[in-house]
Motif scaffolding. Structure first.
Motif, mmCIF file in Angstrom:
data_model
loop_
_atom_site.group_PDB
_atom_site.id
_atom_site.type_symbol
_atom_site.label_atom_id
_atom_site.label_comp_id
_atom_site.label_asym_id
_atom_site.label_seq_id
_atom_site.Cartn_x
_atom_site.Cartn_y
_atom_site.Cartn_z
ATOM 1 N N THR A 2 2.331 -3.063 -8.560
ATOM 2 C CA THR A 2 2.366 -2.964 -6.957
ATOM 3 C C THR A 2 2.213 -1.536 -6.353
ATOM 4 O O THR A 2 2.399 -0.674 -7.201
ATOM 5 C CB THR A 2 3.889 -3.415 -6.412
ATOM 6 O OG1 THR A 2 4.851 -2.515 -7.094
ATOM 7 C CG2 THR A 2 4.137 -4.927 -7.117
ATOM 8 N N GLN A 3 1.848 -1.705 -5.133
ATOM 9 C CA GLN A 3 1.565 -0.474 -4.398
ATOM 10 C C GLN A 3 2.776 0.631 -4.426
ATOM 11 O O GLN A 3 2.368 1.702 -4.807
ATOM 12 C CB GLN A 3 1.170 -0.583 -2.936
ATOM 13 C CG GLN A 3 1.128 0.687 -2.192
ATOM 14 C CD GLN A 3 -0.217 1.348 -2.401
ATOM 15 O OE1 GLN A 3 -0.971 1.327 -3.355
ATOM 16 N NE2 GLN A 3 -0.437 2.500 -1.511
ATOM 17 N N SER A 4 3.942 0.023 -4.145
ATOM 18 C CA SER A 4 5.124 0.955 -4.313
ATOM 19 C C SER A 4 5.297 1.450 -5.494
ATOM 20 O O SER A 4 5.698 2.640 -5.793
ATOM 21 C CB SER A 4 6.333 0.249 -3.623
ATOM 22 O OG SER A 4 6.459 -0.938 -4.655
ATOM 23 N N PHE A 5 5.037 0.654 -6.740
ATOM 24 C CA PHE A 5 5.632 1.343 -8.080
ATOM 25 C C PHE A 5 4.364 2.333 -8.387
ATOM 26 O O PHE A 5 4.720 3.283 -8.976
ATOM 27 C CB PHE A 5 5.429 0.066 -9.082
ATOM 28 C CG PHE A 5 5.659 0.616 -10.448
ATOM 29 C CD1 PHE A 5 6.995 0.699 -10.747
ATOM 30 C CD2 PHE A 5 4.750 0.518 -11.261
ATOM 31 C CE1 PHE A 5 7.373 1.391 -12.191
ATOM 32 C CE2 PHE A 5 4.966 0.863 -12.759
ATOM 33 C CZ PHE A 5 6.322 1.236 -13.107
ATOM 34 N N ARG A 6 3.044 2.205 -7.894
ATOM 35 C CA ARG A 6 2.153 3.085 -8.243
ATOM 36 C C ARG A 6 2.340 4.418 -7.612
ATOM 37 O O ARG A 6 2.389 5.325 -8.408
ATOM 38 C CB ARG A 6 0.819 2.502 -7.715
ATOM 39 C CG ARG A 6 -0.379 3.521 -7.937
ATOM 40 C CD ARG A 6 -1.559 3.118 -7.245
ATOM 41 N NE ARG A 6 -1.604 3.339 -5.707
ATOM 42 C CZ ARG A 6 -1.715 4.451 -5.018
ATOM 43 N NH1 ARG A 6 -2.048 5.387 -5.740
ATOM 44 N NH2 ARG A 6 -1.653 4.678 -3.716
ATOM 45 N N ILE A 7 2.742 4.362 -6.452
ATOM 46 C CA ILE A 7 3.273 5.797 -5.804
ATOM 47 C C ILE A 7 4.262 6.457 -6.264
ATOM 48 O O ILE A 7 4.249 7.506 -6.396
ATOM 49 C CB ILE A 7 3.536 5.309 -4.242
ATOM 50 C CG1 ILE A 7 2.246 4.758 -3.416
ATOM 51 C CG2 ILE A 7 4.316 6.462 -3.579
ATOM 52 C CD1 ILE A 7 1.327 6.071 -3.046
ATOM 53 N N LEU A 8 5.456 5.480 -6.724
ATOM 54 C CA LEU A 8 6.645 5.855 -7.497
ATOM 55 C C LEU A 8 6.134 6.849 -8.532
ATOM 56 O O LEU A 8 6.539 7.819 -9.072
ATOM 57 C CB LEU A 8 7.674 4.987 -7.582
ATOM 58 C CG LEU A 8 8.976 5.458 -8.473
ATOM 59 C CD1 LEU A 8 9.550 6.332 -7.469
ATOM 60 C CD2 LEU A 8 9.713 4.224 -8.708
ATOM 61 N N LYS A 9 5.131 5.969 -9.518
ATOM 62 C CA LYS A 9 4.940 6.815 -10.638
ATOM 63 C C LYS A 9 4.094 8.101 -10.312
ATOM 64 O O LYS A 9 4.213 9.026 -11.148
ATOM 65 C CB LYS A 9 4.198 5.794 -11.698
ATOM 66 C CG LYS A 9 4.904 4.630 -12.011
ATOM 67 C CD LYS A 9 5.866 4.735 -13.239
ATOM 68 C CE LYS A 9 5.263 4.991 -14.386
ATOM 69 N NZ LYS A 9 6.368 5.067 -15.564
ATOM 70 N N GLN A 10 3.092 7.960 -9.341
ATOM 71 C CA GLN A 10 2.384 9.153 -9.065
ATOM 72 C C GLN A 10 3.303 10.222 -8.591
ATOM 73 O O GLN A 10 3.017 11.552 -9.052
ATOM 74 C CB GLN A 10 1.518 8.723 -7.856
ATOM 75 C CG GLN A 10 0.792 9.554 -7.563
ATOM 76 C CD GLN A 10 -0.260 9.096 -6.287
ATOM 77 O OE1 GLN A 10 -0.375 7.987 -5.779
ATOM 78 N NE2 GLN A 10 -0.947 10.149 -5.764
ATOM 79 N N ILE A 11 4.342 9.816 -7.965
ATOM 80 C CA ILE A 11 5.481 11.094 -7.497
ATOM 81 C C ILE A 11 6.207 11.473 -8.772
ATOM 82 O O ILE A 11 6.171 12.829 -8.766
ATOM 83 C CB ILE A 11 6.164 10.407 -6.360
ATOM 84 C CG1 ILE A 11 5.642 10.163 -5.201
ATOM 85 C CG2 ILE A 11 7.461 11.393 -6.036
ATOM 86 C CD1 ILE A 11 6.405 9.325 -4.033
ATOM 87 N N GLN A 12 6.508 11.122 -9.573
ATOM 88 C CA GLN A 12 7.272 11.388 -10.584
ATOM 89 C C GLN A 12 6.230 12.269 -11.487
ATOM 90 O O GLN A 12 6.795 13.504 -12.135
ATOM 91 C CB GLN A 12 7.729 10.245 -11.526
ATOM 92 C CG GLN A 12 8.867 9.408 -10.940
ATOM 93 C CD GLN A 12 10.051 10.067 -10.373
ATOM 94 O OE1 GLN A 12 10.287 11.209 -10.674
ATOM 95 N NE2 GLN A 12 10.701 9.611 -9.472
ATOM 96 N N ALA A 13 4.947 11.934 -11.699
ATOM 97 C CA ALA A 13 3.983 12.831 -12.333
ATOM 98 C C ALA A 13 3.682 14.077 -11.756
ATOM 99 O O ALA A 13 3.642 15.346 -12.379
ATOM 100 C CB ALA A 13 2.549 12.125 -12.519
ATOM 101 N N LEU A 14 3.558 14.082 -10.355
ATOM 102 C CA LEU A 14 3.538 15.060 -9.456
ATOM 103 C C LEU A 14 4.863 16.206 -9.502
ATOM 104 O O LEU A 14 4.513 17.333 -9.504
ATOM 105 C CB LEU A 14 3.177 14.846 -7.954
ATOM 106 C CG LEU A 14 1.918 13.766 -7.746
ATOM 107 C CD1 LEU A 14 2.024 13.522 -6.404
ATOM 108 C CD2 LEU A 14 0.724 14.971 -7.885
ATOM 109 N N LYS A 15 5.970 15.635 -9.521
ATOM 110 C CA LYS A 15 6.916 16.177 -9.632
ATOM 111 C C LYS A 15 7.175 17.104 -10.765
ATOM 112 O O LYS A 15 7.547 18.182 -10.932
ATOM 113 C CB LYS A 15 8.436 15.449 -9.585
ATOM 114 C CG LYS A 15 9.891 16.199 -9.408
ATOM 115 C CD LYS A 15 10.711 15.190 -9.493
ATOM 116 C CE LYS A 15 12.275 15.877 -9.711
ATOM 117 N NZ LYS A 15 13.378 14.997 -9.633
#
Length: 290
Positions: A2-15
């Motif tokens: 899902t879009q929200s899960f993709r964004i969440l995984k992206q944010i964790q990697a960016l963090k």
């Protein structure tokens, strides 16, 4: 996915990238935070129907005379909110987010504008509405706020997007103050994010319709999907900007990048809005680090 899960995984990697780089570059991060104050102030006040432009906001904060008359409410609204933003950038990691701290932030925001209501929640008979929405009875405010804090502190620590979205929507649903609810709600977002080693976000005036739609969704259905999308994309943008500087990249506009790489600008713009490329919006212009 899902879009929200993709964004969440992206944010964790960016963090993870950000935290590795931030250790030895606190001075640069402090400078970046300081350069964003005016834009945060402009956007938050513009959402509340302030007539100040970004240029005028910057001049007020730099104590430069404006070319037109500005009433005291807008003048102190800009100066006070800048103080609140700067305070949170400096102190959020040192002090927990509590109701007493929220009252302190409100007093800082509303001082010299409406001292009679600064730093206190709504009293008996102080009802407020936003459009056709009537906020809860003043007698219920304190209890609802305490419940909000418990829900935030006990919610899923791994999903920062959902936690912040729910916190913000709940706070605005309660509307605990006579005035200043929106601006305080948006700075509380950043207080919570900084407390958990994320970066501050800037909800843009240009996204106001979507932002208001998020409140309507929450009030009517109790769901947070739209606000999660707003918070998630704002977090990505904030990380992208900071990482571009921390990694020593050259910052150029997206249109320049499109010409340089011979890529369709409209295609890149769509990707930027979805945050599927490492872009960020600064003063209304999409930029990227190369």
């Amino acid at each position: 996915m899902t879009q929200s899960f993709r964004i969440l995984k992206q944010i964790q990697a960016l963090k993870e990238r950000y935290c590795r780089l931030a250790v030895d570059k606190r001075a640069l991060i402090k400078l970046l935070d300081e350069t964003e104050v005016a834009e945060q102030v402009y956007n938050s006040n513009a959402i509340e129907n302030s007539t100040l432009t970004l240029d005028e906001t910057e001049k007020i904060l730099m104590q430069i005379d404006l070319d037109r008359y500005i009433n005291e409410r807008e003048l102190f609204g800009a100066k006070n909110l800048a103080r609140v933003v700067a305070y949170i950038n400096q102190k959020a990691t040192e002090k927990e987010l509590t109701l007493d701290n929220i009252l302190f932030l409100h007093k800082m925001l509303i001082s010299n504008i409406r001292d009679d209501i600064a730093g206190r929640f709504r009293n008996e008979n102080e009802w407020v509405r936003v459009g056709t929405y009537m906020a809860p009875n003043p007698t219920e405010v304190l209890g609802l706020l305490k419940e909000m804090m418990v829900q935030y502190q006990t919610s899923d620590a791994d999903n920062i997007i959902r936690r912040v979205a729910k916190l913000h929507l709940t706070f605005e649903h309660i509307h605990p103050f006579v005035d200043g609810n929106g601006r305080i709600g948006r700075v509380i977002n950043n207080y919570a994010l900084l407390r958990e080693n994320y970066v501050p976000i800037n909800i843009k005036f240009i996204n106001r319709k979507e932002y208001y739609d998020a409140f309507q969704e929450f009030d009517q259905r109790g769901t947070t999907a739209i606000m999660q999308d707003i918070v998630g994309k704002a977090l990505c943008q904030s990380f992208h900007k900071r990482l571009a500087y921390l990694e020593g990249k050259k910052i150029i506009t997206l249109s320049e990048y499109a010409k340089q790489e011979k890529i369709s600008h409209s295609n890149l713009l769509n990707k930027a809005k979805r945050q599927s490329i490492e872009t960020f919006l600064e003063k209304g212009v999409w930029k990227i680090g190369v």
